[in-house]
Design a protein around this motif. Structure first.
Motif, PDB file in Angstrom:
ATOM      1  N   SER A 184       0.879  -1.165   0.000  1.00 33.06           N
ATOM      2  CA  SER A 184       0.000   0.000   0.000  1.00 33.06           C
ATOM      3  C   SER A 184       0.915   1.213   0.000  1.00 33.06           C
ATOM      4  O   SER A 184       1.821   1.298   0.836  1.00 33.06           O
ATOM      5  CB  SER A 184      -0.846  -0.053   1.273  1.00 33.06           C
ATOM      6  N   THR A 185       0.736   2.113  -0.932  1.00 36.39           N
ATOM      7  CA  THR A 185       1.556   3.332  -0.931  1.00 36.39           C
ATOM      8  C   THR A 185       0.713   4.451  -0.328  1.00 36.39           C
ATOM      9  O   THR A 185      -0.367   4.788  -0.827  1.00 36.39           O
ATOM     10  CB  THR A 185       2.172   3.661  -2.301  1.00 36.39           C
ATOM     11  N   VAL A 186       1.203   4.977   0.789  1.00 36.12           N
ATOM     12  CA  VAL A 186       0.355   5.749   1.702  1.00 36.12           C
ATOM     13  C   VAL A 186       0.918   7.160   1.885  1.00 36.12           C
ATOM     14  O   VAL A 186       2.115   7.314   2.163  1.00 36.12           O
ATOM     15  CB  VAL A 186       0.317   5.017   3.077  1.00 36.12           C
ATOM     16  N   PRO A 187       0.079   8.195   1.777  1.00 36.32           N
ATOM     17  CA  PRO A 187       0.570   9.551   2.063  1.00 36.32           C
ATOM     18  C   PRO A 187       1.092   9.630   3.502  1.00 36.32           C
ATOM     19  O   PRO A 187       0.586   8.931   4.388  1.00 36.32           O
ATOM     20  CB  PRO A 187      -0.665  10.440   1.885  1.00 36.32           C
ATOM     21  N   TYR A 188       2.069  10.487   3.715  1.00 40.99           N
ATOM     22  CA  TYR A 188       2.700  10.626   5.040  1.00 40.99           C
ATOM     23  C   TYR A 188       1.659  10.875   6.132  1.00 40.99           C
ATOM     24  O   TYR A 188       1.692  10.267   7.195  1.00 40.99           O
ATOM     25  CB  TYR A 188       3.716  11.770   4.988  1.00 40.99           C
ATOM     26  N   LYS A 189       0.713  11.785   5.838  1.00 36.46           N
ATOM     27  CA  LYS A 189      -0.296  12.132   6.850  1.00 36.46           C
ATOM     28  C   LYS A 189      -1.074  10.877   7.287  1.00 36.46           C
ATOM     29  O   LYS A 189      -1.345  10.664   8.461  1.00 36.46           O
ATOM     30  CB  LYS A 189      -1.255  13.171   6.239  1.00 36.46           C
ATOM     31  N   VAL A 190      -1.407  10.040   6.305  1.00 34.18           N
ATOM     32  CA  VAL A 190      -2.179   8.828   6.637  1.00 34.18           C
ATOM     33  C   VAL A 190      -1.296   7.814   7.373  1.00 34.18           C
ATOM     34  O   VAL A 190      -1.764   7.126   8.287  1.00 34.18           O
ATOM     35  CB  VAL A 190      -2.818   8.220   5.364  1.00 34.18           C
ATOM     36  N   LEU A 191      -0.008   7.743   7.008  1.00 37.82           N
ATOM     37  CA  LEU A 191       0.901   6.852   7.755  1.00 37.82           C
ATOM     38  C   LEU A 191       0.911   7.241   9.227  1.00 37.82           C
ATOM     39  O   LEU A 191       0.846   6.389  10.109  1.00 37.82           O
ATOM     40  CB  LEU A 191       2.336   6.982   7.223  1.00 37.82           C
ATOM     41  N   MET A 192       0.992   8.559   9.476  1.00 35.56           N
ATOM     42  CA  MET A 192       1.031   9.030  10.864  1.00 35.56           C
ATOM     43  C   MET A 192      -0.300   8.731  11.567  1.00 35.56           C
ATOM     44  O   MET A 192      -0.305   8.380  12.744  1.00 35.56           O
ATOM     45  CB  MET A 192       1.357  10.533  10.923  1.00 35.56           C
ATOM     46  N   GLN A 193      -1.409   8.844  10.827  1.00 36.65           N
ATOM     47  CA  GLN A 193      -2.710   8.506  11.428  1.00 36.65           C
ATOM     48  C   GLN A 193      -2.752   7.016  11.778  1.00 36.65           C
ATOM     49  O   GLN A 193      -3.351   6.610  12.762  1.00 36.65           O
ATOM     50  CB  GLN A 193      -3.859   8.840  10.468  1.00 36.65           C
ATOM     51  N   CYS A 194      -2.097   6.201  10.910  1.00 34.11           N
ATOM     52  CA  CYS A 194      -2.116   4.741  11.123  1.00 34.11           C
ATOM     53  C   CYS A 194      -1.411   4.329  12.409  1.00 34.11           C
ATOM     54  O   CYS A 194      -1.748   3.306  12.999  1.00 34.11           O
ATOM     55  CB  CYS A 194      -1.429   4.015   9.964  1.00 34.11           C
ATOM     56  N   ILE A 195      -0.386   5.101  12.810  1.00 35.69           N
ATOM     57  CA  ILE A 195       0.369   4.653  13.987  1.00 35.69           C
ATOM     58  C   ILE A 195      -0.138   5.292  15.276  1.00 35.69           C
ATOM     59  O   ILE A 195       0.382   5.013  16.342  1.00 35.69           O
ATOM     60  CB  ILE A 195       1.891   4.936  13.839  1.00 35.69           C
ATOM     61  N   LYS A 196      -1.136   6.159  15.152  1.00 38.73           N
ATOM     62  CA  LYS A 196      -1.605   6.897  16.327  1.00 38.73           C
ATOM     63  C   LYS A 196      -2.917   6.318  16.863  1.00 38.73           C
ATOM     64  O   LYS A 196      -3.765   5.868  16.085  1.00 38.73           O
ATOM     65  CB  LYS A 196      -1.823   8.355  15.918  1.00 38.73           C
ATOM     66  N   HIS A 197      -3.036   6.300  18.202  1.00 38.81           N
ATOM     67  CA  HIS A 197      -4.323   5.968  18.817  1.00 38.81           C
ATOM     68  C   HIS A 197      -4.453   6.785  20.106  1.00 38.81           C
ATOM     69  O   HIS A 197      -3.506   6.809  20.899  1.00 38.81           O
ATOM     70  CB  HIS A 197      -4.425   4.467  19.122  1.00 38.81           C
ATOM     71  N   PRO A 198      -5.593   7.424  20.344  1.00 38.07           N
ATOM     72  CA  PRO A 198      -5.715   8.255  21.553  1.00 38.07           C
ATOM     73  C   PRO A 198      -5.513   7.457  22.833  1.00 38.07           C
ATOM     74  O   PRO A 198      -5.007   7.982  23.822  1.00 38.07           O
ATOM     75  CB  PRO A 198      -7.137   8.836  21.460  1.00 38.07           C
ATOM     76  N   LEU A 199      -5.888   6.165  22.822  1.00 36.20           N
ATOM     77  CA  LEU A 199      -5.710   5.367  24.050  1.00 36.20           C
ATOM     78  C   LEU A 199      -4.233   5.076  24.311  1.00 36.20           C
ATOM     79  O   LEU A 199      -3.829   4.900  25.463  1.00 36.20           O
ATOM     80  CB  LEU A 199      -6.501   4.049  23.952  1.00 36.20           C
ATOM     81  N   THR A 200      -3.413   5.025  23.228  1.00 38.34           N
ATOM     82  CA  THR A 200      -1.962   4.868  23.421  1.00 38.34           C
ATOM     83  C   THR A 200      -1.426   6.113  24.108  1.00 38.34           C
ATOM     84  O   THR A 200      -0.673   6.029  25.085  1.00 38.34           O
ATOM     85  CB  THR A 200      -1.254   4.684  22.058  1.00 38.34           C
ATOM     86  N   ASP A 201      -1.849   7.284  23.609  1.00 35.74           N
ATOM     87  CA  ASP A 201      -1.337   8.543  24.175  1.00 35.74           C
ATOM     88  C   ASP A 201      -1.792   8.728  25.623  1.00 35.74           C
ATOM     89  O   ASP A 201      -0.986   9.058  26.495  1.00 35.74           O
ATOM     90  CB  ASP A 201      -1.800   9.738  23.327  1.00 35.74           C
TER      91      ASP A 201
END
Ligand code: G3P
Length: 224
Positions: A184-201
């Motif tokens: 999957s070739t993914v825009p940077y913004k979406v890559l960053m969304q993929c690794i983020k979760h509010p419960l992790t933070d």
């Protein structure tokens, strides 16, 4: 499913590469046009490749077979490891056929249907890029096309690698992995969304707060 970053921005690409989550980069003339116009494109693409290694797709801008082949030859002089990105048109397929004969890898771009993907694979494409987000944009089902392509690939034992491109959000990434895309070739913004979760933070913040609380209690008790 491997992840590539779909970008021509060196800062973004370097950050994505530093996290170890990408194994290649795809660019296109529209992505390059978003960058500093004073920047030399060849230098930029070579810097990108030096930062990530792996796959680098470089797109031709000719629309006739001879022009595409000339451009491919030129690109390979300064970027010998490049995959030549060719548009999904009749002249493009003829260029893919010839480049395949010369063992030069190609990525057929602007694919919107399973029959286009099949034609590109039969012409000898190394990669077929299905633009699913643009299909969703016009009210069609982009992921379904990726699913159809993957099903055809399984039934026919085709070798070309399926790239899910024109990704709009993390759910696209998940659905394409489930549909059977190889990459999957993914825009940077979406890559960053993929690794983020509010419960992790919030979970990390709670761990840090509790740790600090424990440390200050130990300090108070003089047991640190
Ligand atoms: O990899 C294909 C991609 O660059 C196209 O994406 O967002 O212009 O549809 P988009």
């Amino acid at each position: 499913m491997e992840l590539y970053v779909d970008s021509a921005n060196l800062k973004e690409i370097r950050h994505a590469a530093s996290m170890g989550i990408i194994s290649g980069v795809t660019t296109n003339p529209s992505l390059l046009a978003k960058e500093d116009p004073n920047q030399d494109i060849k230098t930029l693409l070579l810097d990108i490749h030096a930062s990530v290694g792996g796959h680098l797709s470089v797109e031709v801008v000719s629309t006739d077979t001879a022009g595409m082949l000339r451009e491919a030859e030129e690109i390979l002089k300064w970027a010998p490891e490049a995959t030549i990105k060719i548009p999904m048109i009749a002249d493009g397929l003829a260029a893919v056929k010839e480049l395949n004969r010369q063992d030069i890898p190609t990525n057929v771009t602007l694919i919107f249907s399973a029959t286009q993907a099949l034609a590109a694979a039969n012409a000898g494409a190394t990669y077929v890029s299905v633009f699913l987000g643009r299909l969703d944009d016009i009210g069609a089902d982009g992921v379904q096309v990726v699913r159809d392509v993957a099903e055809i690939w399984d039934m026919n034992d085709l070798d070309a690698l399926i790239i899910a491109a024109s990704i709009r959000h993390p759910i696209h990434v998940m659905e394409c992995a489930k549909a059977g895309a190889h990459i999957s070739t993914v825009p940077y913004k979406v890559l960053m969304q993929c690794i983020k979760h509010p419960l992790t933070d919030s979970g990390l913040q709670a761990f840090l707060n509790d740790y600090n609380k424990m440390q200050s209690e130990k300090e108070k008790l003089g047991t640190k």
